[in-house]
Design an enzyme around this catalytic site. Structure first.
Site, PDB file in Angstrom:
ATOM      1  N   LYS A  19       0.785  -1.034  -0.151  1.00 29.72           N
ATOM      2  CA  LYS A  19       0.089   0.014  -0.154  1.00 29.72           C
ATOM      3  C   LYS A  19       0.626   1.475   0.280  1.00 29.72           C
ATOM      4  O   LYS A  19       1.471   1.483   1.023  1.00 29.72           O
ATOM      5  CB  LYS A  19      -0.526   0.254   0.918  1.00 29.72           C
ATOM      6  CG  LYS A  19      -1.966   1.151   1.572  1.00 29.72           C
ATOM      7  CD  LYS A  19      -2.713   1.100   2.700  1.00 29.72           C
ATOM      8  CE  LYS A  19      -3.709   2.409   2.751  1.00 29.72           C
ATOM      9  NZ  LYS A  19      -5.063   2.208   3.780  1.00 29.72           N
ATOM     10  N   LYS A  65      -2.198  -1.530  -4.140  1.00 32.17           N
ATOM     11  CA  LYS A  65      -3.261  -0.613  -4.003  1.00 32.17           C
ATOM     12  C   LYS A  65      -1.806   0.952  -3.913  1.00 32.17           C
ATOM     13  O   LYS A  65      -1.302   0.568  -3.074  1.00 32.17           O
ATOM     14  CB  LYS A  65      -3.779  -0.657  -2.584  1.00 32.17           C
ATOM     15  CG  LYS A  65      -4.573   0.310  -2.543  1.00 32.17           C
ATOM     16  CD  LYS A  65      -5.237   0.523  -1.198  1.00 32.17           C
ATOM     17  CE  LYS A  65      -5.368   1.826  -0.805  1.00 32.17           C
ATOM     18  NZ  LYS A  65      -6.241   1.895   0.541  1.00 32.17           N
TER      19      LYS A  65
HETATM   20  C1  PBG Z   1      -7.861   2.993   5.321  1.00 27.29           C
HETATM   21  C2  PBG Z   1      -7.655   3.145   4.161  1.00 27.29           C
HETATM   22  C3  PBG Z   1      -7.683   4.470   2.813  1.00 27.29           C
HETATM   23  C4  PBG Z   1      -7.850   3.423   1.915  1.00 27.29           C
HETATM   24  C5  PBG Z   1      -8.684   1.606   1.769  1.00 27.29           C
HETATM   25  N1  PBG Z   1      -8.233   1.932   3.253  1.00 27.29           N
HETATM   26  C6  PBG Z   1      -7.399   5.426   3.093  1.00 27.29           C
HETATM   27  C7  PBG Z   1      -5.918   5.818   3.388  1.00 27.29           C
HETATM   28  O1  PBG Z   1      -5.215   4.694   3.710  1.00 27.29           O
HETATM   29  O2  PBG Z   1      -5.887   7.107   3.668  1.00 27.29           O
HETATM   30  C8  PBG Z   1      -8.460   4.543   0.342  1.00 27.29           C
HETATM   31  C9  PBG Z   1      -9.069   3.510  -0.364  1.00 27.29           C
HETATM   32  C10 PBG Z   1      -9.614   4.381  -1.918  1.00 27.29           C
HETATM   33  O3  PBG Z   1      -8.767   5.857  -1.699  1.00 27.29           O
HETATM   34  O4  PBG Z   1     -10.330   4.068  -2.548  1.00 27.29           O
HETATM   35  N2  PBG Z   1      -6.663   3.144   5.926  1.00 27.29           N
END
Ligand code: PBG
Length: 338
Positions: free
Chosen positions: A207, A260
């Site tokens: 991520k 992601k």
């Molecule tokens: C929670 C989370 C996030 C997203 C998914 N789970 C936000 C982040 O990490 O700031 C983002 C998903 C999206 O942008 O569609 N941590």
């Protein structure tokens, strides 16, 4: 410096009679030669469940996606399943936040309530619950903080506690997204101890600290009050590190891995696919959705064609399944497209 002829240079002409367009001539021939496919069955629909009673409140940068109050959960899940999408991932928008993210693991928490409600209404849909603290902390960080710094043990404990609570409420899969080292092992151990050996872990293993999460943070009200997430989410410049993240999470007991965001990371997706045999997901995030919607609204691109091409590209890069805000709509297009 002289350029050496590479393998392409060495082969001056195509083999006699080679033509790459013969299998492109008709839809039937293209269908036979197609290497990659996308089905509604490959998609996961994200859903924002809100504790506030309003039936739905729109999200400005995500047209077509609403924050849903309790009265809307079952119908939305039914519509998603009816479109041929097999799974939902739930994100909670609690009424109150605090320093300890208690809303994340409360038995009566918003996601816990939604899981029970949707399970009753649509028993066949796979329910995935995001496991993070940022929607529940008053400071908006994915961690428990002590003296302003992230407290590792308390964070892992809170995440494990949250995962067990979500499993109790009926989650089939928990998806830790806090990028806290050790979170997969802590969650696996806690789930097993609590008798949830069947509950799977889909790890947001790779991520990135991405600008593409902007609309999500507006939707979930989860932007950090101070600072950002670069101290724990990955630097977008790095690809080798992604392989270490993926391997570490598999070693800790992850059942499936996620990369992601999706479009900006197709190379990473391919690299993880080549290294790991576990089911692999890609999350086409809120900013990717917002870009397509915005351009389509202006008539600048063909939304349907763009979405289907993009989903195909994510599959071609190596994803088995895709989390996308377009899931329900795309599943509908896929049943009608040639
Ligand atoms: C929670 C989370 C996030 C997203 C998914 N789970 C936000 C982040 O990490 O700031 C983002 C998903 C999206 O942008 O569609 N941590």
């Amino acid at each position: 410096m002289t350029t050496q002829p590479g393998p392409l240079g060495a082969r001056a002409a195509a083999p006699a009679g080679e033509r790459l367009d013969r299998f492109r001539r008709t839809p039937a021939l293209r269908s036979l030669a197609r290497e990659t496919s996308v089905r509604g069955g490959d998609l996961v629909q994200p859903m924002f469940v809100a504790e506030q009673s309003a039936a739905r409140s729109p999200i400005a940068a995500m047209p077509g996606i609403d924050r849903l109050g309790a009265t809307g959960w079952a119908a939305a899940a039914e519509a998603i399943a009816a479109a041929g999408v097999p799974a939902l991932i739930l994100f909670g928008i609690p009424a109150r936040k605090d320093a300890h993210a208690t809303g994340a693991w409360s038995e009566d928490g918003v996601v816990q309530n939604a899981l029970r409600n949707i399970r009753d209404a649509v028993p066949e849909v796979a329910l995935i619950a995001d496991v993070c603290l940022c929607e529940y902390t008053d400071h908006g960080h994915c961690r428990i903080l002590r003296d302003g710094a992230s407290a590792r043990e308390e964070t892992l404990e809170a995440l494990a506690h949250t995962a067990v609570s979500l499993a109790e409420a009926g989650a089939d899969v928990v998806a830790p997204s806090a990028m806290a080292d050790g979170q997969v092992a802590a969650i696996r151990e806690a789930l097993d101890e609590a008798g949830f050996g069947d509950v799977a872990i889909l790890s947001y293993a790779v991520k990135y600290a991405s600008a593409f999460y902007g609309p999500f943070r507006e939707a979930a009200g989860s932007a950090p009050v101070r600072g950002d997430r670069r101290a724990h989410q990955m630097d977008p410049a790095n690809a080798r590190e992604a392989l270490r993240e993926a391997e570490q999470d598999l070693a800790e007991g992850a059942d499936a891995l996620m990369v992601k965001p999706a479009l900006a990371c197709l190379d990473v997706l391919r690299a993880v696919r080549e290294r790991c045999d576990a089911p692999l997901a890609a999350y086409s995030v809120s900013g990717e959705y917002a870009m397509v919607k915005a351009a389509a609204e202006r008539g600048w691109i063909d939304e349907r064609a763009t979405v289907l091409e993009t989903l195909g590209a994510i599959r071609r890069a190596g994803a088995d399944f895709i989390l996308t805000y377009h899931a329900r709509e795309a599943a509908g297009w896929l049943t009608t497209s040639a």
